[in-house]
Design an enzyme around this catalytic site. Sequence first.
Site, short mmCIF file in Angstrom:
data_model
loop_
_atom_site.label_atom_id
_atom_site.label_comp_id
_atom_site.label_asym_id
_atom_site.label_seq_id
_atom_site.Cartn_x
_atom_site.Cartn_y
_atom_site.Cartn_z
N ASP A 14 5.19 14.82 -0.90
CA ASP A 14 4.87 14.31 -2.13
C ASP A 14 5.34 15.30 -3.48
O ASP A 14 4.51 15.67 -4.31
CB ASP A 14 3.21 14.37 -2.04
CG ASP A 14 2.51 13.60 -0.89
OD1 ASP A 14 3.31 12.30 -0.64
OD2 ASP A 14 1.83 13.91 -0.25
N GLU A 174 1.30 3.09 -4.68
CA GLU A 174 0.77 4.56 -4.72
C GLU A 174 1.82 5.55 -5.24
O GLU A 174 2.90 4.68 -5.74
CB GLU A 174 0.47 5.27 -3.35
CG GLU A 174 1.34 5.21 -2.36
CD GLU A 174 1.17 5.49 -0.97
OE1 GLU A 174 0.10 5.70 -0.62
OE2 GLU A 174 1.88 5.83 0.02
C1 6LW Z 1 -0.36 10.19 -0.54
C2 6LW Z 1 0.40 9.22 -0.95
C3 6LW Z 1 1.55 9.23 0.27
O1 6LW Z 1 -1.44 10.23 -1.16
O2 6LW Z 1 1.16 9.91 1.27
O3 6LW Z 1 3.75 9.17 0.64
C4 6LW Z 1 -0.22 10.11 0.85
N1 6LW Z 1 2.74 9.04 -0.02
O4 6LW Z 1 1.12 8.71 -2.15
C5 6LW Z 1 -0.55 11.61 1.55
O5 6LW Z 1 0.61 12.68 1.21
#
Ligand code: 6LW
Length: 509
Positions: A14, A174
Amino acid sequence: MKYKNPILPGFHPDPSICRVGDIFYLATSSFHYFPGIPLWRSRNLVDWKLAGHGISRPGQMDLTRTGASRGLYAPTIRERGGSFYIACTEVDRAGNFIITAPSIDGPWSDPVMIALGGVDPSLFFDDDGVAYLCTSCSDGETAGIALSVINPASGEILAGPKVISCGSGGRWPEGPHIYKKNGLYYLLISEGGTEYGHMLTVFRAASPWGPYEACPRNPVLSHRDFAWNPIQCVGHGDLVDDAAGNWWLVCLGVRPIGSVLLHNLGRETYLAPVSWGLDGWPLVGDHGVLNLKMEGPLPGPAVDNNSGVSGDWHDEFAGPQLSSEWSSLRARLPGVVEMEKQGGLLLSGGGVSLSLPMATPAFVGRPQQAFDCIFKTSFDFDPSSEESEAGIVAYYDDSYHYEAFVTRRSGARVIDLRKHIHDTEAVAATVSIPQEGTVHLFIETSRECYRFFYACGEASGELGSGMTAGLCTEGTWRMSFTGVFLGLYCVRGRALFHDSSCVDVGQAS
Ligand code: 6LW
């Protein structure tokens, strides 16, 4: 200029990046490890040095009793007016929060809480001084990205939240970030989940509130259909421009251990050059693909480029502080991890084993950064009982770990090899060693297995091995987001570790 990916190998997921002048700053997730939110500094985007951690004081954030792969998710780092801001989520108790510091080196403030749900908070400071916060959001049926106006000093929500995008139809929109370019607001998000369907999509609008139109080339980055690429699961990225006006993406990706979709090294940080098409939409990497070897107009030539042997390290525990590359589980409890005045790392373990969920054993570890490496330590330990042990571990989480350790059996000092997978635990080997004397243990890692070796006085040899497949993210019984740590630990006793090292003995990437 040529460079190698990943730029931060091993468990460094991340990534979020910002630039001040000609220095880049990067933050990554740390979940239930302490200290939390590792912070990195670089001038050329490929050689990164750990600057410290956003969460380093127990009073700042209590991570004790945090479940494995819970805790601190997906920070965003930004700089505004001489202050650094990190927005982050502690997913079980604290929720969303902001910490600030005058410099990347700190001191980082106590968290300011944000009364808003969702994860992956990101700050965007507009030219007119308005600060926006976007997060992922979900009402249980639909998921999207929500935008608010925030006072970043107090955490107070001043307007919103308003759902501004539901992505392009992939699951779990996300990891949002907003940027302004040529008067337009660009929204970069991830979709498809963090696994093999992961992708990055882009949207833009004349106002931060939307309406957002989708890039016709979405996803701008995904390896979901590139089965033969050694890098998979690419997504969760952040954009930055350099002082020369070139744009770059940092994002996460994984390197599976072979053609079967399993990975043990965790989600790593990758770099890709970004250009902008005549249509004003971004083009990422090599036509939307990342590679282990890439080329781009780096702000400076690669020196060590972390992917190579520069990932090697040697620590003689000379003190006075334990180097900040070492992580512990959930906390550094007083009297558990200490530096000795005359040198050495003293681990004092109570009854907390490596298999106890949500616990804080006497443990320090560093992410495994290459498939083929040799991790070593030497230490003195006089086990007081059959329950007393100290040694070396390849640790995924409390349900998945292999360790070689000194203990006592029928009064004699021995070394055991133990494997713990799911709810099965077994001692796979026991060898006798001299009653006294420094013990040397090492782990040889590969895509196939973790092989354990020992030496003490005249006694030496191989203890046995555990399959790498047993320490992979895809095999865990609950959703997990971390990678293998190579660590040192002690249960019921005091072990004095003299040194530890890791050497990458394989191909550079
Ligand atoms: C994070 C999300 C993600 O909150 O994995 O790959 C989750 N993306 O954005 C945990 O790292």
